[in-house]
Design a protein around this motif. Structure first.
Motif, PDB file in Angstrom:
ATOM      1  N   GLU A  19      69.551  53.872  19.658  1.00 24.58           N
ATOM      2  CA  GLU A  19      68.776  52.672  19.981  1.00 24.58           C
ATOM      3  C   GLU A  19      69.567  51.386  19.820  1.00 24.58           C
ATOM      4  O   GLU A  19      69.039  50.352  19.422  1.00 24.58           O
ATOM      5  CB  GLU A  19      67.489  52.616  19.145  1.00 24.58           C
ATOM      6  N   GLY A  20      70.861  51.428  20.120  1.00 20.48           N
ATOM      7  CA  GLY A  20      71.679  50.212  20.123  1.00 20.48           C
ATOM      8  C   GLY A  20      71.962  49.635  18.753  1.00 20.48           C
ATOM      9  O   GLY A  20      72.183  48.442  18.618  1.00 20.48           O
ATOM     10  N   ARG A  21      71.980  50.465  17.748  1.00 21.85           N
ATOM     11  CA  ARG A  21      72.267  49.996  16.394  1.00 21.85           C
ATOM     12  C   ARG A  21      73.645  50.493  15.960  1.00 21.85           C
ATOM     13  O   ARG A  21      74.174  51.460  16.488  1.00 21.85           O
ATOM     14  CB  ARG A  21      71.198  50.460  15.427  1.00 21.85           C
ATOM     15  N   TYR A  35      72.385  45.226  14.816  1.00 22.59           N
ATOM     16  CA  TYR A  35      72.103  45.417  16.232  1.00 22.59           C
ATOM     17  C   TYR A  35      72.796  44.323  17.025  1.00 22.59           C
ATOM     18  O   TYR A  35      73.232  43.311  16.481  1.00 22.59           O
ATOM     19  CB  TYR A  35      70.590  45.420  16.495  1.00 22.59           C
ATOM     20  N   THR A  36      72.913  44.522  18.325  1.00 18.99           N
ATOM     21  CA  THR A  36      73.614  43.578  19.190  1.00 18.99           C
ATOM     22  C   THR A  36      72.712  42.407  19.533  1.00 18.99           C
ATOM     23  O   THR A  36      71.539  42.588  19.864  1.00 18.99           O
ATOM     24  CB  THR A  36      74.046  44.280  20.492  1.00 18.99           C
ATOM     25  N   GLY A  38      71.183  39.168  21.665  1.00 20.65           N
ATOM     26  CA  GLY A  38      70.716  39.090  23.048  1.00 20.65           C
ATOM     27  C   GLY A  38      71.758  38.617  24.034  1.00 20.65           C
ATOM     28  O   GLY A  38      71.852  39.121  25.151  1.00 20.65           O
ATOM     29  N   LYS A  39      72.593  37.630  23.662  1.00 19.36           N
ATOM     30  CA  LYS A  39      73.631  37.134  24.572  1.00 19.36           C
ATOM     31  C   LYS A  39      74.664  38.215  24.857  1.00 19.36           C
ATOM     32  O   LYS A  39      75.192  38.299  25.964  1.00 19.36           O
ATOM     33  CB  LYS A  39      74.338  35.918  23.973  1.00 19.36           C
ATOM     34  N   LYS A  41      74.028  41.463  24.881  1.00 22.38           N
ATOM     35  CA  LYS A  41      73.367  42.404  25.794  1.00 22.38           C
ATOM     36  C   LYS A  41      73.341  41.843  27.208  1.00 22.38           C
ATOM     37  O   LYS A  41      73.612  42.542  28.174  1.00 22.38           O
ATOM     38  CB  LYS A  41      71.937  42.683  25.337  1.00 22.38           C
ATOM     39  N   LYS A  42      73.007  40.564  27.316  1.00 20.83           N
ATOM     40  CA  LYS A  42      72.909  39.912  28.622  1.00 20.83           C
ATOM     41  C   LYS A  42      74.239  39.951  29.360  1.00 20.83           C
ATOM     42  O   LYS A  42      74.289  40.199  30.567  1.00 20.83           O
ATOM     43  CB  LYS A  42      72.463  38.459  28.427  1.00 20.83           C
ATOM     44  N   ARG A  44      76.628  42.079  28.830  1.00 15.78           N
ATOM     45  CA  ARG A  44      77.097  43.466  28.817  1.00 15.78           C
ATOM     46  C   ARG A  44      78.394  43.640  28.040  1.00 15.78           C
ATOM     47  O   ARG A  44      79.325  44.283  28.501  1.00 15.78           O
ATOM     48  CB  ARG A  44      77.259  43.995  30.235  1.00 15.78           C
ATOM     49  N   ARG A  46      80.270  45.436  25.320  1.00 17.21           N
ATOM     50  CA  ARG A  46      80.146  46.725  24.649  1.00 17.21           C
ATOM     51  C   ARG A  46      80.912  46.710  23.339  1.00 17.21           C
ATOM     52  O   ARG A  46      81.997  46.163  23.253  1.00 17.21           O
ATOM     53  CB  ARG A  46      80.696  47.846  25.529  1.00 17.21           C
ATOM     54  N   ARG A  66      72.677  40.954  12.656  1.00 17.34           N
ATOM     55  CA  ARG A  66      72.776  40.865  14.112  1.00 17.34           C
ATOM     56  C   ARG A  66      74.236  40.588  14.465  1.00 17.34           C
ATOM     57  O   ARG A  66      74.835  39.644  13.969  1.00 17.34           O
ATOM     58  CB  ARG A  66      71.882  39.744  14.609  1.00 17.34           C
TER      59      ARG A  66
END
Length: 90
Positions: A19-21, A35-36, A38-39, A41-42, A44, A46, A66
């Protein structure tokens, strides 16, 4: 009321979790769950095991954070250095 001040630490990703952790070991040998942001993720961005990252944490919960920045590896170059293929327009 003013917004809460966040604490920033540098660390290294030691484990990828579902789950992206991520499990991150901070410079002071403390392990946290992160966790990642929001920016990231936006755009991309990795993250993989072994990457150096910057983590934001709240002073209330020092076991979670974060990931806000992934540091570039030493000697990394942008692009492969190979010339781009030439395409003809029709």
């Amino acid at each position: 009321m003013a917004k809460e001040e966040l604490v920033e630490f540098d660390g290294q990703i030691t484990e990828l979790l579902p789950e992206g952790r991520f499990r991150v070991r901070l410079e002071n040998d403390h392990e946290i769950l992160a966790y990642t942001a929001g920016k990231m993720k936006k755009n991309r961005i990795r993250s993989m095991v072994g990457d150096r990252v910057t983590v934001e944490m709240t002073p209330y919960d020092m076991d979670r954070g974060r990931i806000t920045y992934r540091h570039k590896p030493e000697g990394a170059r942008v692009g492969s250095g190979a010339p781009r293929p030439q395409y003809r327009r029709r």
